[in-house]
Design a protein around this motif. Sequence first.
Motif, mmCIF file in Angstrom:
data_model
loop_
_atom_site.group_PDB
_atom_site.id
_atom_site.type_symbol
_atom_site.label_atom_id
_atom_site.label_comp_id
_atom_site.label_asym_id
_atom_site.label_seq_id
_atom_site.Cartn_x
_atom_site.Cartn_y
_atom_site.Cartn_z
ATOM 1 N N ASN A 49 -3.162 1.209 -8.236
ATOM 2 C CA ASN A 49 -1.741 0.865 -8.150
ATOM 3 C C ASN A 49 -1.535 -0.359 -7.265
ATOM 4 O O ASN A 49 -0.707 -1.233 -7.570
ATOM 5 C CB ASN A 49 -0.940 2.043 -7.581
ATOM 6 C CG ASN A 49 -0.876 3.223 -8.533
ATOM 7 O OD1 ASN A 49 -1.091 3.078 -9.733
ATOM 8 N ND2 ASN A 49 -0.582 4.395 -7.996
ATOM 9 N N SER A 72 -5.970 5.676 5.057
ATOM 10 C CA SER A 72 -5.839 7.131 5.051
ATOM 11 C C SER A 72 -6.224 7.750 6.393
ATOM 12 O O SER A 72 -6.020 8.948 6.604
ATOM 13 C CB SER A 72 -6.704 7.746 3.945
ATOM 14 O OG SER A 72 -6.260 7.304 2.670
ATOM 15 N N TYR A 121 0.835 -1.205 0.000
ATOM 16 C CA TYR A 121 0.000 0.000 0.000
ATOM 17 C C TYR A 121 0.872 1.259 0.000
ATOM 18 O O TYR A 121 0.598 2.212 -0.739
ATOM 19 C CB TYR A 121 -0.944 0.021 1.200
ATOM 20 C CG TYR A 121 -1.699 1.328 1.292
ATOM 21 C CD1 TYR A 121 -2.835 1.549 0.524
ATOM 22 C CD2 TYR A 121 -1.231 2.371 2.096
ATOM 23 C CE1 TYR A 121 -3.495 2.760 0.553
ATOM 24 C CE2 TYR A 121 -1.890 3.586 2.138
ATOM 25 C CZ TYR A 121 -3.016 3.777 1.364
ATOM 26 O OH TYR A 121 -3.655 4.984 1.384
ATOM 27 N N GLU A 122 1.903 1.266 0.842
ATOM 28 C CA GLU A 122 2.782 2.436 0.910
ATOM 29 C C GLU A 122 3.457 2.679 -0.435
ATOM 30 O O GLU A 122 3.591 3.834 -0.883
ATOM 31 C CB GLU A 122 3.842 2.230 2.005
ATOM 32 C CG GLU A 122 3.281 2.217 3.424
ATOM 33 C CD GLU A 122 2.712 3.564 3.836
ATOM 34 O OE1 GLU A 122 3.140 4.595 3.272
ATOM 35 O OE2 GLU A 122 1.829 3.600 4.709
ATOM 36 N N ALA A 179 2.239 1.758 -3.389
ATOM 37 C CA ALA A 179 1.187 2.211 -4.296
ATOM 38 C C ALA A 179 0.865 3.684 -4.069
ATOM 39 O O ALA A 179 0.592 4.431 -5.023
ATOM 40 C CB ALA A 179 -0.066 1.361 -4.094
ATOM 41 N N ASN A 180 0.916 4.114 -2.824
ATOM 42 C CA ASN A 180 0.590 5.494 -2.479
ATOM 43 C C ASN A 180 1.651 6.469 -2.986
ATOM 44 O O ASN A 180 1.355 7.639 -3.270
ATOM 45 C CB ASN A 180 0.448 5.620 -0.962
ATOM 46 C CG ASN A 180 -0.240 6.905 -0.545
ATOM 47 O OD1 ASN A 180 -1.132 7.407 -1.216
ATOM 48 N ND2 ASN A 180 0.191 7.462 0.582
ATOM 49 N N ARG A 181 2.888 5.994 -3.116
ATOM 50 C CA ARG A 181 3.968 6.861 -3.598
ATOM 51 C C ARG A 181 3.938 7.028 -5.116
ATOM 52 O O ARG A 181 4.497 7.978 -5.654
ATOM 53 C CB ARG A 181 5.330 6.289 -3.179
ATOM 54 C CG ARG A 181 5.625 6.383 -1.688
ATOM 55 C CD ARG A 181 7.077 6.084 -1.398
ATOM 56 N NE ARG A 181 7.454 4.728 -1.774
ATOM 57 C CZ ARG A 181 7.395 3.683 -0.954
ATOM 58 N NH1 ARG A 181 6.964 3.844 0.298
ATOM 59 N NH2 ARG A 181 7.760 2.491 -1.368
ATOM 60 N N LYS A 182 3.294 6.101 -5.812
ATOM 61 C CA LYS A 182 3.246 6.167 -7.269
ATOM 62 C C LYS A 182 2.224 7.195 -7.738
ATOM 63 O O LYS A 182 1.298 7.559 -7.005
ATOM 64 C CB LYS A 182 2.864 4.797 -7.839
ATOM 65 C CG LYS A 182 3.940 3.738 -7.694
ATOM 66 C CD LYS A 182 3.492 2.462 -8.403
ATOM 67 C CE LYS A 182 4.594 1.426 -8.446
ATOM 68 N NZ LYS A 182 4.190 0.227 -9.217
ATOM 69 N N LYS A 226 -4.051 6.512 -9.275
ATOM 70 C CA LYS A 226 -4.924 6.151 -8.166
ATOM 71 C C LYS A 226 -4.277 5.083 -7.300
ATOM 72 O O LYS A 226 -3.865 4.032 -7.799
ATOM 73 C CB LYS A 226 -6.269 5.657 -8.703
ATOM 74 C CG LYS A 226 -7.068 6.728 -9.436
ATOM 75 C CD LYS A 226 -8.411 6.194 -9.895
ATOM 76 C CE LYS A 226 -9.220 7.278 -10.598
ATOM 77 N NZ LYS A 226 -10.538 6.759 -11.061
ATOM 78 N N THR A 227 -4.227 5.330 -5.999
ATOM 79 C CA THR A 227 -3.540 4.426 -5.085
ATOM 80 C C THR A 227 -4.153 3.027 -5.101
ATOM 81 O O THR A 227 -3.428 2.027 -5.131
ATOM 82 C CB THR A 227 -3.585 4.994 -3.653
ATOM 83 O OG1 THR A 227 -2.929 6.259 -3.641
ATOM 84 C CG2 THR A 227 -2.886 4.062 -2.673
ATOM 85 N N VAL A 229 -8.135 2.155 0.614
ATOM 86 C CA VAL A 229 -7.463 3.465 0.657
ATOM 87 C C VAL A 229 -8.028 4.299 1.790
ATOM 88 O O VAL A 229 -7.288 4.938 2.544
ATOM 89 C CB VAL A 229 -7.645 4.191 -0.696
ATOM 90 C CG1 VAL A 229 -7.052 5.603 -0.617
ATOM 91 C CG2 VAL A 229 -6.986 3.399 -1.823
#
Length: 208
Positions: free
Chosen positions: A91, A207, A78-79, A81-84, A87-88, A203
Amino acid sequence: MARYTGADCKLCRREKTKLFLKGKKCESAKCPIEIRPYPPGEHGRGRPKESEYQLQLREKQKTRRIYGVLEKQFHNYYEEANRKTGKTGENLLQILESRLDNVVYRAGFAESRDAARQQVRHGHILVNGKKVDIPSYRVREHDIVEVREKSRNLLPYEVARATAGDKTYPAWLGVVPDALRVLVHQLPVRQQIDTQVQEQLIVELYSK
């Protein structure tokens, strides 16, 4: 390597949906969720209506159980995916789909992701001609995944070839069943992933 060793069918019952963790058994009348479609445990039938947080948690648990990923690794995905960019949630699903054990499963070489994971660990799978025995290895665009020649006469692969005509393969993979080979055309986009999850709930959970 840490992994879940409990009863797979209890996971399906807890999520109140089929996660297809046991191959053909999940499609038969013997599937426990067909007989007992409620969560396991003494109070399984009488659970109250779930809160928003519980819905988000259950979606996260369902997703990581489908792909056979433990909590710490899932959070790391998840972390990442969130950096890319993009959409998290999408990803995250792309990362999970690109795992080698998932590719072996999607290609029809194994009846379940557990079986695919075992095939990879036992050294039956090659990526670009080299043995890879790490199930979490991530394939990339234009990679070639195949069963090594010495393993091709094993029963699971004979079954895979015999039943290839009954299967539908993802558009992002080019599967050659007779050769037990897969070409990764591209990493999948959301429309090409048929996993029935609501990634936005995951997400929202992370979040908070």
